[in-house]
Every structure is written in structure tokens, then in C-alpha cells.
Write an enzyme that holds these catalytic residues in place. Structure first.
Site, PDB file in Angstrom:
ATOM      1  N   ARG A  28      -0.215  14.374  14.315  1.00  0.00           N
ATOM      2  CA  ARG A  28      -0.511  14.174  12.759  1.00  0.00           C
ATOM      3  C   ARG A  28      -0.099  15.352  12.114  1.00  0.00           C
ATOM      4  O   ARG A  28      -0.368  15.990  12.090  1.00  0.00           O
ATOM      5  CB  ARG A  28      -0.601  12.889  12.072  1.00  0.00           C
ATOM      6  N   ASP A  61       0.944  -1.207  -0.253  1.00  0.00           N
ATOM      7  CA  ASP A  61      -0.186  -0.113   0.006  1.00  0.00           C
ATOM      8  C   ASP A  61       0.946   1.204   0.225  1.00  0.00           C
ATOM      9  O   ASP A  61       1.397   1.764   0.857  1.00  0.00           O
ATOM     10  CB  ASP A  61      -1.195   0.045   1.216  1.00  0.00           C
TER      11      ASP A  61
HETATM   12  C1  LIG Z   1      -2.341   3.517   3.890  1.00  0.00           C
HETATM   13  C2  LIG Z   1      -3.945   3.937   3.111  1.00  0.00           C
HETATM   14  N1  LIG Z   1      -4.982   3.263   2.876  1.00  0.00           N
HETATM   15  C3  LIG Z   1      -5.917   3.033   2.464  1.00  0.00           C
HETATM   16  C4  LIG Z   1      -6.738   4.188   2.286  1.00  0.00           C
HETATM   17  C5  LIG Z   1      -7.557   4.746   1.709  1.00  0.00           C
HETATM   18  O1  LIG Z   1      -8.293   3.986   0.519  1.00  0.00           O
HETATM   19  P1  LIG Z   1      -9.610   4.781  -0.286  1.00  0.00           P
HETATM   20  O2  LIG Z   1     -10.611   5.473   0.672  1.00  0.00           O
HETATM   21  O3  LIG Z   1      -8.870   5.753  -1.059  1.00  0.00           O
HETATM   22  O4  LIG Z   1      -9.715   4.114  -0.521  1.00  0.00           O
HETATM   23  C6  LIG Z   1      -5.556   5.464   3.223  1.00  0.00           C
HETATM   24  C7  LIG Z   1      -6.671   6.597   3.224  1.00  0.00           C
HETATM   25  O5  LIG Z   1      -6.146   7.879   3.974  1.00  0.00           O
HETATM   26  C8  LIG Z   1      -4.114   5.411   3.125  1.00  0.00           C
HETATM   27  O6  LIG Z   1      -3.545   5.750   3.926  1.00  0.00           O
END
Ligand SMILES: Cc1ncc(COP(=O)(O)O)c(C=O)c1O
Length: 423
Positions: A383, A209
Site C-alpha cells: 500500500r 468513516d
Molecule cells: C478506516 C479506519 N477506521 C478506523 C481506524 C482505527 O481507529 P482508531 O484505532 O484510531 O480508533 C482506522 C485506523 O487506521 C482506519 O483506517
């Protein structure tokens, strides 16, 4: 002894850093309606580039308004073209492996489900217990659908996941390891190359991610032998709220993986409207439905700005901005009850940090009132993300100064904050 002129604690030091900053010219390329606002939340929602506001106007006026459905002639290629742009400048990915589509959450599902299908006989997904909530929820759902198990690595929330802990958790039963490259809370940066190698040695695939790393730290997906990755574009890529996300599937894996959301945009000879799903070869089969063309235009502008700045220069400035914030926090904020809740070593963190304080909730409200927008990671962490393309060293100095005044009980009112941000 008097204070040394231009000590880092003097605002003039920050002004000198700004004057010497090779990225300073990007500051005015963003919309700034309130010049006194100190925005340290580019890691949550990046600022609006002026060029993007114009570009979106063009896409709406010319592409949609004038071109109407005829514009699909060139729109169809956009998810892939802008994916290649991201891949080349920011993700270390050769062409044909990145798409801009869907949300991070949906892409996580697509790739995690596909990865499990490609490792029959292995039912375990490994992640860490401080991974971003959507990752944990999606992975739990995929594990349940497949009758498998979600194994959690217990993580120190200030220091992130270590390669050693990954080595202990990933085993011969593991189909997929899924981690955030930069931890959403602490900003801890995982060692992508080493962790990928450990998972591969045990026969598992790895899904990264990149939400908090794309555009803030150099990523070398091809160089690390990464299998899969996802990430959003509304943070450091400045593409706007809900802008489409991206996904990466390594070229040699694309034929092995079955995309679980069998949408018509992944279909061979799409407009033949055939009776059965028959996906195109290559990265295109990871498309689902109609792409968000207006959003992709914003991703393209945001990525182009970062490409112009150069990811090396952005990384260098990001490390210096967070390092400066830590230096000021050590001097001014630690005596007021704050504690650094992020890696101290710049090479081990992304472009944001957390400061622990037992009254973080109240402080965050007061800071917003005083014109410093960071955010809160409940219950006890502020943060702060000085995005390298939009933040100045003086913003960091002003923010730290306002935080010490707020925490010390002498918060400046908004009308006391001057146009250059200095109270
Ligand atoms: C590390 C991480 N993964 C996933 C997401 C969420 O993704 P989405 O809501 O755009 O599907 C976020 C959102 O802040 C994030 O910080």
C-alpha cells in the site's frame, strides 16, 4: 526510436512537476530528519509539521506549566473550536456539528449505538466485509448488545462498495448503514451522496468513516445530507500517533440521539456535580471525559496547514501523484508480476493505492531496507500513499524506481541512496 525527452518515465519529468507544484512550499514545513527517506505512508501516520512541534511545546510550557488548572478556562472550548475548524475547511460541515474527542473506535461505538436507539423496531446494521476491522468489530458488538444483526455486503476488495450493492442490502429493517468513505486497503472512494440517498429512501441512518478521506478528498457532509461521521486525525491531518479523533452529528439529529457513554463532559452544568446525567443540548453531549488538550493542539495545527493548502489543491495533487505512480507501475512493475489493486479512475480513489504482488511481504521488507516506507496489507498487497502535502513527484518516481530494482533483484543499499532520494 530514442526516448522522448521528458517522458513521464524520465526523472526530469517528475522534477518539472515538482517545480510547477503550487504545494511545493509545504515540503519543508515538515520535520525531515533523513532527507533520503521516501515516506509513502502518510495515510497511516502523517508526518510531523514543524509548527506542531513548537505548538505542543507552547501548550505544555505555557498552558500546562504556567497556567495549570486555570487554563481550563480556554481549554474547555477546544474540542468544539477545532471541530468547527475541521468542519469548515475539510468536512463540509457548518459550525456546531463536529467535535474533536476520543478515538475513532470509541466515536464509532457512541454514534452507532445512538443511531440504533433512534430507529426503534429496526435491528439491522449494514456494513461491508472489507470495512476496516475496528468498524466491523464495533458494529458486531453494537448489534449483539441490541439483539440485532450485522449484515455484510460482500465487497470486491480492489474496487470498493458500489451503490448498487448498498441498494440490495439496505432494507426496511435497517437502522444503520456504516461504510468507509475511502477504503483502507484499495483506496476506493464511495459515492457519499448517492449512497446516503439510497439509505435514506429506506429510512436508515448512515455513519461514514472518514479516516482515509479527511484531508485527502473534499468531503461535503452537509451537502450530502449525511447523518453521522467519524474519523481519525493521525493520517492526512498529521496530528500524531493517538491524536484525538473527530465525530459529526447533523444538527437536526442531535436532539434525537442518545449518547451511550454518559460522561460528565456532556453534562449540563458540569461542575455542579449533579446526582443524575442531564446532557447539554447540541453537539456537546457527544463528549465523554476529559479531552486530550495536547492532542487537540496538534489537530489544530495539522488542520490549519491543510486549510492553508486548500482541500481542492490537495485533492488535485493527490489524484496526480497516485496517477503518476500507476503510470510508472504499468511501465515498470506490471512486467515484474505486480498488478494494480485499486480503482484506475482517479475520481474513484483517495490518495493511496495498492499494488498486488505474490511476494509483497518480502518486497515490503526489502523496500524498508532500501529507504522506501510504504506499508503492507497482508498477505499480498503493497500500500503506497503519497500524501499530497508531504510528497513530491520525484518521491513517486524514486519509489517506483527502487521498487522495480528491488523486485528485479538489484536492490540499492541505503548508503547508495543520495540525499535527494535518488539512487
Ligand atoms: C478506516 C479506519 N477506521 C478506523 C481506524 C482505527 O481507529 P482508531 O484505532 O484510531 O480508533 C482506522 C485506523 O487506521 C482506519 O483506517
Amino acid at each position: 526510436m530514442g526516448r522522448v525527452a521528458n517522458s513521464p518515465l524520465d526523472r526530469s519529468f517528475a522534477q518539472e512537476c515538482d517545480a510547477a507544484d503550487p504545494l511545493a512550499g509545504f515540503y519543508d514545513r515538515f520535520v525531515r530528519d533523513d532527507p533520503s527517506l521516501i515516506y509513502l505512508d502518510g495515510n497511516s501516520l502523517g508526518m510531523l509539521p514543524r509548527a506542531t512541534a513548537e505548538r505542543i511545546g507552547e501548550v505544555v510550557r505555557d498552558g500546562w506549566g504556567r497556567g495549570l488548572i486555570r487554563s481550563w478556562g480556554h481549554w474547555m472550548a477546544r474540542p468544539r473550536q477545532v471541530g468547527d475548524l475541521l468542519g469548515h475547511h475539510l468536512l463540509g460541515a457548518a459550525p456546531g456539528q463536529v467535535l474533536v474527542c476520543d478515538s475513532t473506535t470509541v466515536n464509532l461505538y457512541k454514534l452507532a449505538r445512538a443511531a440504533l436507539g433512534a430507529r426503534p423496531g429496526r435491528g439491522v446494521i449494514v456494513t461491508d466485509d472489507d470495512n476496516f476491522p475496528t468498524d466491523r468489530y464495533v458494529l458486531a458488538g453494537v448489534a449483539r448488545e441490541r439483539g440485532g444483526e450485522l449484515r455484510m455486503i460482500h465487497t470486491d476488495i480492489d474496487h470498493g462498495v458500489s451503490a448498487g450493492a448498498v441498494g440490495d442490502a439496505v432494507a426496511e429493517d435497517t437502522a444503520l448503514l456504516c461504510l468507509s468513505h475511502v477504503a483502507y486497503r484499495s483506496g476506493a472512494l464511495a459515492d457519499m451522496a448517492q449512497i446516503t440517498r439510497i439509505a435514506h429512501d429506506r429510512g436508515a441512518l448512515v455513519l461514514w468513516d472518514l479516516c482515509h478521506s479527511a484531508g485527502s478528498v473534499p468531503v461535503d457532509l452537509d451537502g450530502c445530507g449525511a447523518d453521522l461521521a467519524v474519523g481519525c486525525t493521525y493520517k492526512y491531518l498529521n496530528a500524531g500517533p493517538g491524536a484525538p479523533a473527530f465525530l459529526y452529528v447533523r444538527a437536526d439529529l442531535q436532539e434525537q440521539l442518545h449518547q451511550p457513554v454518559q460522561g460528565w463532559f456532556g453534562q449540563r452544568d458540569q461542575f455542579a456535580m449533579g446526582p443524575a446525567y442531564d446532557p447539554v443540548p447540541g453537539i456537546g453531549k457527544f463528549m465523554t471525559g476529559t479531552p486530550d488538550i495536547i492532542g487537540i493542539a496538534a489537530v489544530s495545527e495539522g488542520a490549519s496547514l491543510l486549510a492553508e493548502a486548500g482541500i481542492g489543491a490537495l485533492r488535485d495533487k493527490g489524484m496526480r501523484l497516485t496517477g503518476y505512480l500507476i503510470e510508472l507501475a504499468d511501465a515498470w512493475l506490471v512486467p515484474l508480476g505486480f498488478r494494480l489493486a485499486s480503482p484506475r479512475d482517479a475520481a474513484r480513489r483517495g490518495s493511496h493505492i495498492c499494488l498486488y504482488h505474490p511476494h509483497a511481504v518480502r518486497l515490503n521488507e526489502a523496500l524498508t531496507e532500501a529507504g522506501v516506507v510504504g506499508d503492507l496489507r497482508a498477505p499480498d498487497r503493497l500500500r503506497l500513499g503519497p500524501a499530497p502535502i508531504t510528497s513530491r513527484f520525484t518521491d513517486v518516481w524514486d519509489a517506483a524506481d527502487i521498487i522495480r530494482r528491488v523486485a528485479g533483484g538489484s536492490a540499492p543499499r541505503r548508503d547508495e541512496v543520495l540525499a535527494d532520494g535518488q539512487p
